[in-house]
Design an enzyme around this catalytic site. Structure first.
Site: not given
Ligand code: ZDP
Length: 279
Positions: A73, A165, A214, A223, A226
């Site tokens: 994350c 992603h 997400e 994200c 992301g």
């Molecule tokens: O990979 C996943 O299941 C994401 N939903 C995790 C969270 C990603 C996050 N929002 C980011 O900023 O990379 C914390």
């Protein structure tokens, strides 16, 4: 169960952070679902635990609001870096954090004594389909490849930043019905571990506008992983430079894909309040 927590956000992507050195949580998955609930709990996109590591300064685990665990994350990492530094858990401003997908390295950058930004070495993007993971006939990266779901065809580019992603470039990102198409792509059978879903509009080669659905959390305001995956996808498609601002609903992140093949993300992290959870 009772524990102390702190509520943080990175550009409106919000988290409950728990210091696992002092607090005890029984069942991470169930607790994440309860704590993240915006009516019956604290309200957050994820629950984060900071725990000891054998190979880094800290280890962190993140659970999405549906209880699923994420390998990696981005926005969380900036918040965790401030949490451990300002909470006196470390004196280092360059920190190593162990995640399920490897080590990441946030650095707190100060200007005249006040925090200017948190810049994170997010490691290398992983492009092989088996590493994303995404099912594909060949093992070369999935770049601008058509994916048909129901009546629609999306031209997808798949990038792992430790978590999966799926990026689609569109002319108008606000015209996308994210809550409808997001889950269709997230749970499509070509993604064995599901996927985070990004729609991206290229404003110019240094500016991208992205909206995200997400995995495990739905629409969020930002994200970090992301945004990193978006920059890599845009560069591979010849749509952007290797350094660009990614504009998200919650604000801007600056992303660089450097010569060492690592992706660096810079942006803010903010604490909102501290509390004591009990049930
Ligand atoms: O990979 C996943 O299941 C994401 N939903 C995790 C969270 C990603 C996050 N929002 C980011 O900023 O990379 C914390």
């Amino acid at each position: 169960m009772e524990f102390k927590f702190s509520k943080w956000h990175g550009l409106g992507n919000d988290f409950v952070i728990v210091n696992g050195f002092t607090e005890k949580i029984d069942d991470y998955k169930t607790t994440a679902i309860k704590v993240c609930d915006r009516h019956f709990g604290v309200g957050a996109d994820g629950l984060v635990l900071i725990i000891p590591s054998d190979i880094a300064d800290f280890r962190m685990r993140i659970f999405n609001s549906d209880g699923s665990e994420a390998e990696m994350c981005g926005n969380v990492t900036r918040c965790v870096a401030r949490f451990v530094y300002e909470g006196g858990l470390t004196e280092k401003t360059k920190i190593t954090i162990e995640t399920q997908a490897g080590l990441i390295r946030p650095e707190l950058i100060f200007d005249n004594g006040s925090l200017k930004t948190v810049r994170v070495d997010m490691g290398e993007p992983r492009l092989k389909p088996s590493e994303v993971p995404v099912l594909s006939e060949s093992d070369s990266p999935v770049i601008n490849t058509p994916l048909s779901i129901d009546e629609s065809t999306f031209h997808i580019t798949c990038v792992s930043m430790g978590n999966p992603h799926c990026i689609t470039f569109v002319n108008d990102v606000d015209a996308i019905n994210l809550s409808e198409v997001g889950p269709l792509i997230e749970t499509n059978s070509i993604f064995p571990r599901k996927t985070n879903v990004e729609f991206v509009e290229v404003i110019d080669p240094k500016t991208l506008k992205m909206r995200v659905w997400e995995r495990g959390a739905g629409i969020t305001l930002a994200c970090g992983t992301g945004a990193c995956a978006t920059l890599v996808a845009a560069a591979m498609n010849g749509k952007a430079d290797k350094a660009a601002t990614v504009k998200l609903d919650g604000g801007d992140l600056f992303i660089e894909w450097c010569n060492d093949n690592h992706v660096y993300m810079s942006g803010p992290a903010a604490e909102v309040f501290r509390g004591h959870y009990r049930e």
